[in-house]
Design an enzyme around this catalytic site. Structure first.
Site, PDB file in Angstrom:
ATOM      1  N   CYS A  37      43.629  41.412  55.966  1.00 41.91           N
ATOM      2  CA  CYS A  37      42.992  42.348  55.031  1.00 41.91           C
ATOM      3  C   CYS A  37      43.303  43.805  55.363  1.00 41.91           C
ATOM      4  O   CYS A  37      42.950  44.702  54.592  1.00 41.91           O
ATOM      5  CB  CYS A  37      41.487  42.135  55.004  1.00 41.91           C
ATOM      6  SG  CYS A  37      41.020  40.529  54.330  1.00 41.91           S
ATOM      7  N   HIS A  78      41.817  48.462  37.924  1.00 37.74           N
ATOM      8  CA  HIS A  78      43.239  48.772  38.089  1.00 37.74           C
ATOM      9  C   HIS A  78      43.466  50.022  38.940  1.00 37.74           C
ATOM     10  O   HIS A  78      44.251  50.898  38.582  1.00 37.74           O
ATOM     11  CB  HIS A  78      43.948  48.872  36.727  1.00 37.74           C
ATOM     12  CG  HIS A  78      44.210  47.523  36.144  1.00 37.74           C
ATOM     13  ND1 HIS A  78      43.251  46.836  35.430  1.00 37.74           N
ATOM     14  CD2 HIS A  78      45.293  46.715  36.203  1.00 37.74           C
ATOM     15  CE1 HIS A  78      43.751  45.673  35.057  1.00 37.74           C
ATOM     16  NE2 HIS A  78      44.985  45.569  35.520  1.00 37.74           N
ATOM     17  N   GLU A 129      34.485  38.508  45.574  1.00 31.73           N
ATOM     18  CA  GLU A 129      35.856  38.923  45.869  1.00 31.73           C
ATOM     19  C   GLU A 129      36.839  37.774  45.652  1.00 31.73           C
ATOM     20  O   GLU A 129      37.958  37.980  45.190  1.00 31.73           O
ATOM     21  CB  GLU A 129      35.926  39.409  47.315  1.00 31.73           C
ATOM     22  CG  GLU A 129      37.249  40.022  47.694  1.00 31.73           C
ATOM     23  CD  GLU A 129      37.225  40.577  49.102  1.00 31.73           C
ATOM     24  OE1 GLU A 129      36.905  41.768  49.246  1.00 31.73           O
ATOM     25  OE2 GLU A 129      37.528  39.820  50.044  1.00 31.73           O
TER      26      GLU A 129
END
EC number: 4.1.2.50
Length: 146
Positions: A37, A78, A129
């Site tokens: 991550c 985005h 997530e």
């Protein structure tokens, strides 16, 4: 269409609304301990915001759903979350983890709700997530975080 069952926040209010949305965003956690991550990667987050209150506004709304979408989807969809001021500090409460994303969404939504005459309150923010990982943020009454 989203069809989710979310953990429920207990509250004393008469009205409760929930707004679901998806946000496609990238992020990274700049810590060695974050493993994979720590590299830029993306998610299609599922976000659910729970707002409650006793009074409706002049239009009969607790809060307009479209405003909630604009506050969250309009701000983060985005984007690279790390580029946002909310997540730009190098401390554990500013890193764009799911936990911090949920609290940040809460902070932004509640700041807007505080401007409304009918004074609704955000009682929960749910951020998924991945299909198997999610976080729920609920402010504590009278605490530093709520």
């Amino acid at each position: 269409m989203l069809s989710q069952i979310y953990p429920q926040a207990q509250h004393p209010y008469s009205f409760e609304l929930n707004k679901d949305m998806h946000i496609s965003a990238a992020h990274f956690i700049p810590r060695e301990s974050a493993g994979a991550c720590s590299r830029v990667h993306g998610h299609t987050y599922t976000v659910n915001i729970t707002v409650a209150g006793d009074e409706l506004d002049d239009s009969g709304f607790l809060v307009n759903f479209s405003v909630l979408k604009k506050l969250v989807h309009g701000n983060y969809d985005h984007t690279l979350l790390n580029d946002h001021e909310d997540f730009s500090q190098d401390d554990r409460y500013s890193l764009p983890t799911t936990e911090v994303v949920a609290k940040t969404i809460y902070d932004n939504v509640q700041a807007y709700l505080d401007t409304l005459e009918n004074k609704p309150t955000c009682v929960q923010v749910f951020v998924r997530e991945t299909p198997t990982s999610y976080c729920v943020y609920r402010p504590k009454k009278g605490g530093l975080n709520g």
